[in-house]
Structures are given as C-alpha cells and as structure tokens.
Design a protein around this motif. Sequence first.
Motif, PDB file in Angstrom:
ATOM      1  N   ASN A  59       4.942   1.254  -3.843  1.00 42.86           N
ATOM      2  CA  ASN A  59       4.340   0.413  -3.609  1.00 42.86           C
ATOM      3  C   ASN A  59       2.571   1.384  -3.220  1.00 42.86           C
ATOM      4  O   ASN A  59       2.561   2.674  -2.340  1.00 42.86           O
ATOM      5  CB  ASN A  59       4.738   0.120  -1.705  1.00 42.86           C
ATOM      6  N   PRO A  60       2.154   0.114  -3.240  1.00 39.49           N
ATOM      7  CA  PRO A  60       0.207  -0.032  -2.593  1.00 39.49           C
ATOM      8  C   PRO A  60      -0.329   0.828  -1.523  1.00 39.49           C
ATOM      9  O   PRO A  60      -0.916   1.668  -1.874  1.00 39.49           O
ATOM     10  CB  PRO A  60      -0.362  -1.364  -3.500  1.00 39.49           C
ATOM     11  N   MET A  61       1.007   0.875  -0.842  1.00 36.90           N
ATOM     12  CA  MET A  61       0.701   1.660   0.834  1.00 36.90           C
ATOM     13  C   MET A  61       0.733   3.435   0.307  1.00 36.90           C
ATOM     14  O   MET A  61       0.737   4.367   1.692  1.00 36.90           O
ATOM     15  CB  MET A  61       1.609   1.777   1.171  1.00 36.90           C
ATOM     16  N   TRP A  90      13.423  -4.341   2.271  1.00 35.02           N
ATOM     17  CA  TRP A  90      11.820  -4.723   2.556  1.00 35.02           C
ATOM     18  C   TRP A  90      12.554  -5.089   4.055  1.00 35.02           C
ATOM     19  O   TRP A  90      12.864  -6.481   3.967  1.00 35.02           O
ATOM     20  CB  TRP A  90      11.031  -5.234   1.711  1.00 35.02           C
ATOM     21  N   LEU A  91      11.961  -4.516   5.291  1.00 39.29           N
ATOM     22  CA  LEU A  91      12.301  -5.538   6.606  1.00 39.29           C
ATOM     23  C   LEU A  91      11.472  -6.061   7.148  1.00 39.29           C
ATOM     24  O   LEU A  91      10.586  -5.763   6.090  1.00 39.29           O
ATOM     25  CB  LEU A  91      12.653  -4.167   7.726  1.00 39.29           C
ATOM     26  N   HIS A 117       9.418  -6.330   9.532  1.00 36.31           N
ATOM     27  CA  HIS A 117       8.729  -5.398  10.278  1.00 36.31           C
ATOM     28  C   HIS A 117       8.626  -3.977   9.988  1.00 36.31           C
ATOM     29  O   HIS A 117      10.050  -3.742  10.085  1.00 36.31           O
ATOM     30  CB  HIS A 117       9.347  -5.634  11.740  1.00 36.31           C
ATOM     31  N   THR A 118       8.271  -3.535   8.984  1.00 34.45           N
ATOM     32  CA  THR A 118       8.022  -2.508   8.780  1.00 34.45           C
ATOM     33  C   THR A 118       7.218  -1.739   9.820  1.00 34.45           C
ATOM     34  O   THR A 118       6.381  -1.864   9.662  1.00 34.45           O
ATOM     35  CB  THR A 118       7.776  -1.727   7.396  1.00 34.45           C
ATOM     36  N   MET A 163       5.641   3.981   7.245  1.00 29.02           N
ATOM     37  CA  MET A 163       5.936   3.343   6.095  1.00 29.02           C
ATOM     38  C   MET A 163       6.424   3.975   5.185  1.00 29.02           C
ATOM     39  O   MET A 163       6.683   3.210   3.822  1.00 29.02           O
ATOM     40  CB  MET A 163       4.576   4.072   5.018  1.00 29.02           C
TER      41      MET A 163
END
Lengths: 280, 280
Positions: free
Chosen positions: B151-153, B213-214, B216-217, B220
């Motif tokens: 993931n780009p994060m 993928w929740l 609200h994550t 990270m």
Amino acid sequence: MRDFTSDHSALALNTATLGHNLDGPGAGWSPERVIDACAARGYGGLVFWRREIGGRAIEIGERVRAAGMQVVGLCRTPYLTGSEAGSADQVTASIDMAAALGAGVLTIVTGGTDPGTKGTGDSRKRLAERVAAHADHAARNGVALALEPLNPMFGGNRTCLFTVREALELCRAIDRPNVGIAVDVYHVWWDSCLSDSLAAASGRILGYHLCDWLEHTSDMLLDRGMMGDGVADLRAIRRDVEGAGYAGLCEVEIFSAQNWWKRPPEQVLDTIVDRFRRFC
Amino acid sequence: MRDFTSDHSALALNTATLGHNLDGPGAGWSPERVIDACAARGYGGLVFWRREIGGRAIEIGERVRAAGMQVVGLCRTPYLTGSEAGSADQVTASIDMAAALGAGVLTIVTGGTDPGTKGTGDSRKRLAERVAAHADHAARNGVALALEPLNPMFGGNRTCLFTVREALELCRAIDRPNVGIAVDVYHVWWDSCLSDSLAAASGRILGYHLCDWLEHTSDMLLDRGMMGDGVADLRAIRRDVEGAGYAGLCEVEIFSAQNWWKRPPEQVLDTIVDRFRRFC
C-alpha cells in the motif's frame, strides 16, 4: 517560465498548515491575522476551511483581495459517498460558501465505500452521479469542483478515488467543464503512472497542493513533511502539473501535529517561503 | 473449480496472525504448537518468519510436511533498497533459510527510497539489479522470489513498489523464471487497475495473502481486518488471482495489535476457517 529561484508569488497557504485543529501557537489566529501575515510575506493566495468562515464569507473574501491576494479555494464539500456522506443540502451550502468567498475552486474529498458495497467500483459510479448533480449549481455560481484523489491508505472511510488516472476517468464520465482534479503531492507522489496521468489530464487540473512525504511517516493523517524534508520529487511533479496547463498557485497544506503545528505561525510561514524557493 | 463453501484445504496461516510480535496469548506458541493446531483444523500450509526459524529450518520444515501440510513461504528478505537495506550476504542467508525450510517462495518487501534520491524511479532500477543478482542463487536452491507491492502508505521507508502493475513491470525487467509477485489484499484491494493487472500477470503470481481492509483503519501497520469485517471485494480478487493461473494456497496474514492478537490462537484459527468458507 517562472524563475523558481527568486519568485514566490505562486505560493498559497492552506490555513490548516498553521494548525487550526490544535491548541498550538496558531490555534488562536483569526482569518484576518492569517491574511495579514501572508500578505506581508508576499504570498499570492489563501485556501480556507469551512469551519473558519462561518457566516463571514463575503467579508473574508474581500479582505483577502484587498490585501492583494486570491482566495484560491475552499476545503471542502462534505463526503459524497460512504457511511459518513453529507446530505445534498450540505453540499449545496458548501458550494454557496465558496461562491460568497470568491473561491474559484471547491475541493471534493469523495468519502469512502458506500454501505452495503465492497471495493470502490459501485461507490465511484454513485460519486459520478452525485458530482454531476451538483455541477450545474456550482457553475451558475462561478465555482469549479476539484476531485482530489487520496493516498490509498485513506480508502474505506475517506475516499474511493486514489490516483490522478482514476480522477480523470471520473471527470470524463461526469463530463462538465467545471469539474476537474486537485493534485496533492502527499497523496500521489508514489505513483509511477503520475507523469503520464498528468499529461492526460491536461486542462483538467484545478489545484496543486504541496508538502513532502517523509521517509518515516508516523501518522496517516497528521505527519506531513515540509517541502525538502521528504522523498517526493517535488520539482518533477510541479513540472508535470504545469506542463499539463495548470497556471494557478501552489497551495502548501501541511498537517503536522508533532512538528509544524507546534511552532509559531510566523516561523512556519517564513520556512515555507524559503523551502518553496529552494525545493519546489 | 474449488467448492468455496465447504473446502478449506486451500487455507494457509501466516504465523504473524497469531501475534508473534506481542505479549498476547499467542506470543509463547512454538512453531511446533502452531503446526499442530493448524494441522488439526485442516489447514493446507504455513508461512513462517525468519525470527521463528533460527537454526531449525530443516527440522521445522520436516515437521510441517509430516503433519500433512506445505511450507508455503518464508517472510522475508531484508530490504533491498532504502536507508535500511540489508547486505547482499543477509539476502543470501534468507534464501538459504527458505531452501532449508523447503519453502517454495521467499517474499521480498523491497525497502524504500534509496538515500540521496527522490521519488521511486531510481530505487526501482537498483531493485531490479539487486533482485536479478540474487535470482540465480535462489533458483539453484529451488526458491522463487515474490516481489510484494505494498500500500502506498508504506512508501518512503518500506517499499518502492506499490501496485501489481509496477511489480509486473519489474518482473519483466528482471526476466528470470523464478521471480514473480505476491498479491496481498491489504495492499492492493483499492486499485481499480487490479483486475487488468492480475490478468496481465498471468503465470507470475507466486502468493496470495488474505485479510480485509477495515472501513476505519486506525494504524498503518497493525490494524488489519479479519476477512468479512472490511470493504475489500475478496471474492472478486481471488477470482482474478486464480484466473491468472495461481493455484497455490491462500495465506491469511493479519497484523492486529488491538483485536486478533489479543485473542486466544485457537479462537483466531477457528474464526479464519469460518470466515474463509463464508467470505473468500
């Protein structure tokens, strides 16, 4: 061609950069104080948040222009998709506020995955319908709507639009002249398709948001870097954004709870000018 | 075509799912205890982390196979790029550990932006060279290398590879038969190009990692969801992964410091079987 080394009239401040969310040194600053501080430093414009404007949109907009600057934009519509979507009336009210302020651009952070659906495809279809439904009212009031793709870490609750390419596809589906794209370095710096996507988005770019992506990002939302402190290729992105016909200002938007929001706003504003000249 | 409703022999456990990092209920579990608990529940395989194996690779691998399961993979090489990159010797040692364990696949999390560079283009070029330099030794030892886009994060420090499309481009540049791609739902669920990218990656997919993928994550790294609790379109992604020729196991990998890592491992293992049957 702008002279990047000496000119910073292309610089705009997004007021969140001074920490409007926190009890830090910038928390007590009124819009008027921010306007005066930016004008004194030669900024070209400002971007406000709805919470700062309240019923004073006309007055604040006139104050910005009297100080020789532009109201570059307003943040932002309520979400249009997802479990926290606002009502159509709330979206209309945000358009009207942008118009009263004289802000040419109203940013759209789309909102997340619509309840009862999986992935993002259904949400994006509904998003296109909802944006189209608001675009004519916005056009009649001189407001353009800028779809802002967000970093994929904000999928789920905040966005269903992640790349400039996806935003461009949505713009084409909506097909209105006043619907375009906001390009934020924080969200799109990583994308190896970015240069091609920006070229394809020629004429559609309505905003360019600046900060930096830190090598170590400690918080998804509130750990943005100052230009020059991170790994984003800021010169390359600006070149591509302007190569795609964007001639507006460069809006610095830094959410930084543990660093910049703790510093005096005067220091933050001076640092932005210096970093913009050296790194952007 | 597998019968999704009743069969879970396609299920593999990534041991991190039991909270190997924390002092929770699963922290004291030895590899042997995990092997026995998975075998008793009909899991098809296991994926270990290097820290769990130490000098016992051959012994642990034999134990897994004696229990009727596969060692699906090993996590992972040291970073190959970025300021925290490991040495070539450390990468070789991780390949040797995978070989001794009998793990067919060694996952590569690439590492971030190389020092002194901006963006990710330079880092990806160096990554291709470094992977190519290790691919022959891996091939001689029966190990395939799976590039995992994140993931780009996680750009900056952890990865310079963000999408299946980018991973596929890198595979083509490296051009070795034992270099492919690991597809992790957590990292790629958001990508509207995913279905097309997976089709293009036909024959190159070496691993499929499951979680959700929740909406609200909150963190990270350590807030992954259990299948069915989030917004990822798990059935569609699996259909595309298997449509691209992937015939291996589905590896459940859930980092969840505040939820699943606090529960008894037996409960987590049972829940995975139930959710896999119902939602994947």
